[in-house]
Write an enzyme that holds these catalytic residues in place. Structure first.
Site, PDB file in Angstrom:
ATOM      1  N   ARG A   1       4.507  24.380 -30.321  1.00 33.17           N
ATOM      2  CA  ARG A   1       5.736  25.170 -30.344  1.00 33.17           C
ATOM      3  C   ARG A   1       6.971  24.272 -30.358  1.00 33.17           C
ATOM      4  NH1 ARG A   1       5.250  28.032 -25.299  1.00 33.17           N
ATOM      5  NH2 ARG A   1       3.350  26.875 -24.994  1.00 33.17           N
TER       6      ARG A   1
ATOM      7  N   ARG B   1      14.971  24.209 -26.143  1.00 32.15           N
ATOM      8  CA  ARG B   1      15.529  25.524 -25.767  1.00 32.15           C
ATOM      9  C   ARG B   1      17.014  25.532 -26.090  1.00 32.15           C
ATOM     10  NH1 ARG B   1      12.935  25.581 -19.747  1.00 32.15           N
ATOM     11  NH2 ARG B   1      10.773  25.818 -20.396  1.00 32.15           N
TER      12      ARG B   1
ATOM     13  N   ARG C   1      -8.115   9.128 -20.823  1.00 30.95           N
ATOM     14  CA  ARG C   1      -7.034   8.263 -20.361  1.00 30.95           C
ATOM     15  C   ARG C   1      -7.070   8.271 -18.840  1.00 30.95           C
ATOM     16  NH1 ARG C   1      -5.006   4.721 -23.688  1.00 30.95           N
ATOM     17  NH2 ARG C   1      -2.934   4.778 -22.697  1.00 30.95           N
TER      18      ARG C   1
ATOM     19  N   GLU D   1       4.103   5.389 -12.597  1.00 28.63           N
ATOM     20  CA  GLU D   1       2.824   5.818 -13.192  1.00 28.63           C
ATOM     21  C   GLU D   1       2.584   5.096 -14.518  1.00 28.63           C
ATOM     22  OE1 GLU D   1       2.347  10.098 -13.091  1.00 28.63           O
ATOM     23  OE2 GLU D   1       1.200  10.079 -14.950  1.00 28.63           O
TER      24      GLU D   1
ATOM     25  N   TYR E   1      -8.667  19.622 -20.836  1.00 26.86           N
ATOM     26  CA  TYR E   1      -7.579  19.608 -19.875  1.00 26.86           C
ATOM     27  C   TYR E   1      -7.390  21.040 -19.400  1.00 26.86           C
ATOM     28  CZ  TYR E   1      -3.273  19.510 -17.425  1.00 26.86           C
ATOM     29  OH  TYR E   1      -2.353  19.669 -16.416  1.00 26.86           O
TER      30      TYR E   1
ATOM     31  N   ASP F   1      -5.197  23.456 -16.534  1.00 27.85           N
ATOM     32  CA  ASP F   1      -4.279  23.576 -15.399  1.00 27.85           C
ATOM     33  C   ASP F   1      -5.022  24.224 -14.236  1.00 27.85           C
ATOM     34  OD1 ASP F   1      -1.855  22.395 -16.055  1.00 27.85           O
ATOM     35  OD2 ASP F   1      -1.193  24.106 -17.261  1.00 27.85           O
TER      36      ASP F   1
HETATM   37  C1  LIG Z   1      -1.906  13.629 -13.710  1.00 24.45           C
HETATM   38  C2  LIG Z   1      -2.257  15.083 -13.673  1.00 24.45           C
HETATM   39  C3  LIG Z   1      -1.315  16.013 -13.270  1.00 24.45           C
HETATM   40  C4  LIG Z   1      -1.638  17.355 -13.232  1.00 24.45           C
HETATM   41  N1  LIG Z   1      -0.664  18.254 -12.863  1.00 24.45           N
HETATM   42  C5  LIG Z   1      -0.955  19.564 -12.839  1.00 24.45           C
HETATM   43  C6  LIG Z   1       0.064  20.515 -12.492  1.00 24.45           C
HETATM   44  O1  LIG Z   1       1.215  20.160 -12.219  1.00 24.45           O
HETATM   45  N2  LIG Z   1      -0.278  21.826 -12.494  1.00 24.45           N
HETATM   46  C7  LIG Z   1      -1.541  22.270 -12.792  1.00 24.45           C
HETATM   47  O2  LIG Z   1      -1.800  23.485 -12.779  1.00 24.45           O
HETATM   48  N3  LIG Z   1      -2.529  21.384 -13.109  1.00 24.45           N
HETATM   49  C8  LIG Z   1      -2.262  20.050 -13.129  1.00 24.45           C
HETATM   50  N4  LIG Z   1      -3.255  19.152 -13.450  1.00 24.45           N
HETATM   51  C9  LIG Z   1      -4.630  19.647 -13.679  1.00 24.45           C
HETATM   52  C10 LIG Z   1      -5.492  19.678 -12.380  1.00 24.45           C
HETATM   53  O3  LIG Z   1      -5.630  18.365 -11.866  1.00 24.45           O
HETATM   54  C11 LIG Z   1      -6.872  20.285 -12.738  1.00 24.45           C
HETATM   55  O4  LIG Z   1      -6.664  21.631 -13.103  1.00 24.45           O
HETATM   56  C12 LIG Z   1      -7.888  20.284 -11.606  1.00 24.45           C
HETATM   57  O5  LIG Z   1      -8.019  19.031 -11.021  1.00 24.45           O
HETATM   58  C13 LIG Z   1      -9.255  20.716 -12.142  1.00 24.45           C
HETATM   59  O6  LIG Z   1     -10.165  20.866 -11.072  1.00 24.45           O
HETATM   60  P1  LIG Z   1     -11.718  20.534 -11.263  1.00 24.45           P
HETATM   61  O7  LIG Z   1     -12.366  20.967 -10.007  1.00 24.45           O
HETATM   62  O8  LIG Z   1     -12.216  21.115 -12.530  1.00 24.45           O
HETATM   63  O9  LIG Z   1     -11.784  18.949 -11.444  1.00 24.45           O
HETATM   64  P2  LIG Z   1     -11.526  17.769 -10.407  1.00 24.45           P
HETATM   65  O10 LIG Z   1     -10.320  18.078  -9.577  1.00 24.45           O
HETATM   66  O11 LIG Z   1     -11.523  16.514 -11.170  1.00 24.45           O
HETATM   67  O12 LIG Z   1     -12.808  17.802  -9.459  1.00 24.45           O
HETATM   68  C14 LIG Z   1     -14.059  17.265  -9.849  1.00 24.45           C
HETATM   69  C15 LIG Z   1     -14.690  16.624  -8.633  1.00 24.45           C
HETATM   70  O13 LIG Z   1     -16.022  16.198  -8.965  1.00 24.45           O
HETATM   71  C16 LIG Z   1     -16.294  15.015  -8.258  1.00 24.45           C
HETATM   72  N5  LIG Z   1     -17.406  14.320  -8.919  1.00 24.45           N
HETATM   73  C17 LIG Z   1     -17.440  13.853 -10.196  1.00 24.45           C
HETATM   74  N6  LIG Z   1     -18.644  13.283 -10.450  1.00 24.45           N
HETATM   75  C18 LIG Z   1     -19.383  13.382  -9.324  1.00 24.45           C
HETATM   76  C19 LIG Z   1     -20.701  12.962  -8.966  1.00 24.45           C
HETATM   77  N7  LIG Z   1     -21.492  12.329  -9.831  1.00 24.45           N
HETATM   78  N8  LIG Z   1     -21.141  13.215  -7.703  1.00 24.45           N
HETATM   79  C20 LIG Z   1     -20.343  13.847  -6.806  1.00 24.45           C
HETATM   80  N9  LIG Z   1     -19.088  14.274  -7.092  1.00 24.45           N
HETATM   81  C21 LIG Z   1     -18.611  14.056  -8.340  1.00 24.45           C
HETATM   82  C22 LIG Z   1     -14.981  14.247  -8.331  1.00 24.45           C
HETATM   83  O14 LIG Z   1     -14.919  13.275  -7.294  1.00 24.45           O
HETATM   84  C23 LIG Z   1     -13.963  15.366  -8.155  1.00 24.45           C
HETATM   85  O15 LIG Z   1     -13.590  15.525  -6.806  1.00 24.45           O
HETATM   86  C24 LIG Z   1      -2.944  17.802 -13.567  1.00 24.45           C
HETATM   87  C25 LIG Z   1      -3.900  16.861 -13.977  1.00 24.45           C
HETATM   88  C26 LIG Z   1      -3.557  15.523 -14.059  1.00 24.45           C
HETATM   89  C27 LIG Z   1      -4.562  14.546 -14.564  1.00 24.45           C
END
Ligand SMILES: Cc1cc2nc3c(=O)[nH]c(=O)nc-3n(C[C@H](O)[C@H](O)[C@H](O)COP(=O)(O)OP(=O)(O)OC[C@H]3O[C@@H](n4cnc5c(N)ncnc54)[C@H](O)[C@@H]3O)c2cc1C
Length: 382
Positions: free
Chosen positions: A172, A176, A248, A299, A347, A349
């Site tokens: 998009r 704005r 990344r 960062e 990715y 949120d």
């Molecule tokens: C820099 C950054 C900024 C962000 N900012 C925002 C934001 O402002 N707003 C927003 O809505 N979202 C944001 N996000 C997205 C948000 O981080 C994700 O939505 C969220 O973390 C996803 O949750 P998850 O449980 O799927 O994954 P994760 O949080 O990655 O959880 C996965 C877990 O699995 C564990 N794991 C992996 N492999 C193994 C293994 N072999 N054995 C045991 N444990 C394991 C890891 O340690 C981890 O704790 C951001 C992401 C990034 C990278």
């Protein structure tokens, strides 16, 4: 009924799934290789300053989904927060996303919305075939705004020139024609008063959930449970047999100061000569508190090596080829479902993560009650 459930990963995906299943009578074990819950959303109090730090980068909760908002509010007090990002480029500070203030300051003008719209149209560089991110940005914004705000950032964030990044990244118009500098357009926005880790601990606090931290998933775990929800990296489940899915990674350089370091939570640095992508000053995420000291993170983005933490899935042509092989391999698995940002290599949120985990848990419970097969993906990676 599949009674014993193992969940690998205590981020939002794993925690929400665990809670929903525990409430329906399943016995759930959640393991995480880290020493804390909440995955990449982890927050902790910095010992030296007392400030809540977003350890893996700034996380602002924002959503239009009332169900998800109500869900999150049932576990935490969400404090009102409006994300307003600034950018330093060419030694000047501007407001992001590019808005009327940014345009007027950048071009030293005082245009009205309609004048600004016509002005941007007059400087944009329309292309017959839009192939890349660069084409799209030039088409939307013209060269000067593109070079100031959009050329260096993808280079630093993705390690790729915008001329080879797909146009779809910039779907998009990133601009704005009013003075609205609220970074998100969503109805609800906030930050949990006690941070994300306390919030996830609360989700996991249930008599039928056992949490084991500092515990890496090993193949023998499979036989101890009736079904596994795996939220770790998809390629890791297969021991990278089909190659590595590219990510990344980020490195955060922390420093502590007195007073206010930059006057806002997030300052972006799009200029290519500056090695970091942004500076986060954590105390501005809790405006309801006040501190004399401050802690900031510079960062840096880099390609994710074997020992680094995966942050952003790259998902370009090469990675999608590898991904499609893993999806085929996953389809052959039994008694496992891949979930979340790492399990489905997307990715996501936080609100989408929660929504997907809620939907997946409901579908799982329904299928299990009818003794029907459970799919390996409720949300497909491709
Ligand atoms: C820099 C950054 C900024 C962000 N900012 C925002 C934001 O402002 N707003 C927003 O809505 N979202 C944001 N996000 C997205 C948000 O981080 C994700 O939505 C969220 O973390 C996803 O949750 P998850 O449980 O799927 O994954 P994760 O949080 O990655 O959880 C996965 C877990 O699995 C564990 N794991 C992996 N492999 C193994 C293994 N072999 N054995 C045991 N444990 C394991 C890891 O340690 C981890 O704790 C951001 C992401 C990034 C990278």
């Amino acid at each position: 009924m599949k009674k014993r459930i193992l969940i690998v990963g205590a981020g939002f995906s794993g925690a929400v799934m665990a809670r929903e299943l525990a409430e329906q009578g399943y016995l759930v074990e959640v393991i995480d290789k880290r020493g804390h819950v909440a995955g990449n959303c982890h927050t902790e109090i910095d010992d030296e300053t007392g400030i809540m730090v977003h350890v893996h980068g700034p996380h602002i909760f924002h959503t239009d989904d009332q169900l998800v908002w109500d869900y999150i509010n049932s576990f935490a007090e969400m404090m009102p927060y409006t994300c307003q990002v600034k950018a330093t480029t060419g030694n000047k500070v501007y407001s992001l996303p590019i808005n009327l203030l940014t345009i007027n300051q950048f071009f030293n003008k005082s245009l009205s919305p309609i004048q600004a719209m016509n002005f941007i149209k007059s400087i944009s560089e329309p292309k017959e075939h839009i192939r890349s991110f660069e084409d799209q940005a030039l088409n939307f914004l013209g060269r000067e705004l593109y070079e100031a705000f959009f050329h260096g950032y993808p280079l630093k964030q993705w390690g790729l020139d915008p001329s080879v990044l797909p146009a779809s990244i910039l779907k998009r118009l990133p601009i704005r024609f009013n003075y609205n500098d609220n970074y998100f357009n969503h109805k609800h926005q906030g930050i949990p008063r006690e941070g994300y880790t306390k919030l996830v601990e609360k989700i996991l606090s249930h008599e039928r959930i056992k949490v084991n931290l500092n515990r890496n998933f090993v193949a023998t775990d499979i036989s101890d449970s009736d079904h596994i929800f795996y939220t770790g990296p998809l390629d890791e489940w297969f021991k990278h047999k089909g190659g590595r899915l590219g990510y990344r990674s980020l490195r955060f350089e922390a420093s502590r100061h007195t007073g206010d370091f930059q006057g806002c939570a997030v300052m972006s640095y799009p200029d290519v000569e500056v090695p970091f992508t942004r500076i986060t000053e954590h105390k501005h995420f809790t405006p309801w508190q006040s501190f004399n000291k401050t802690i900031v993170f510079h960062e840096y983005s880099h390609y994710c090596g074997h020992d680094d933490t995966p942050y952003y899935p790259i998902r370009l042509v090469e990675e999608k080829k590898i991904l499609s092989n893993y999806v085929e391999m996953a389809e052959q698995e039994e008694n496992v479902t891949f979930l979340g940002r790492l399990g489905t290599y997307r990715y996501l949120d936080m609100d989408v993560t929660i929504k997907e985990a809620l939907n997946a848990s409901r579908q799982f419970i329904d299928l299990d009650s009818k003794q029907q097969d459970v799919p390996v993906f409720f949300d497909r990676p491709l």
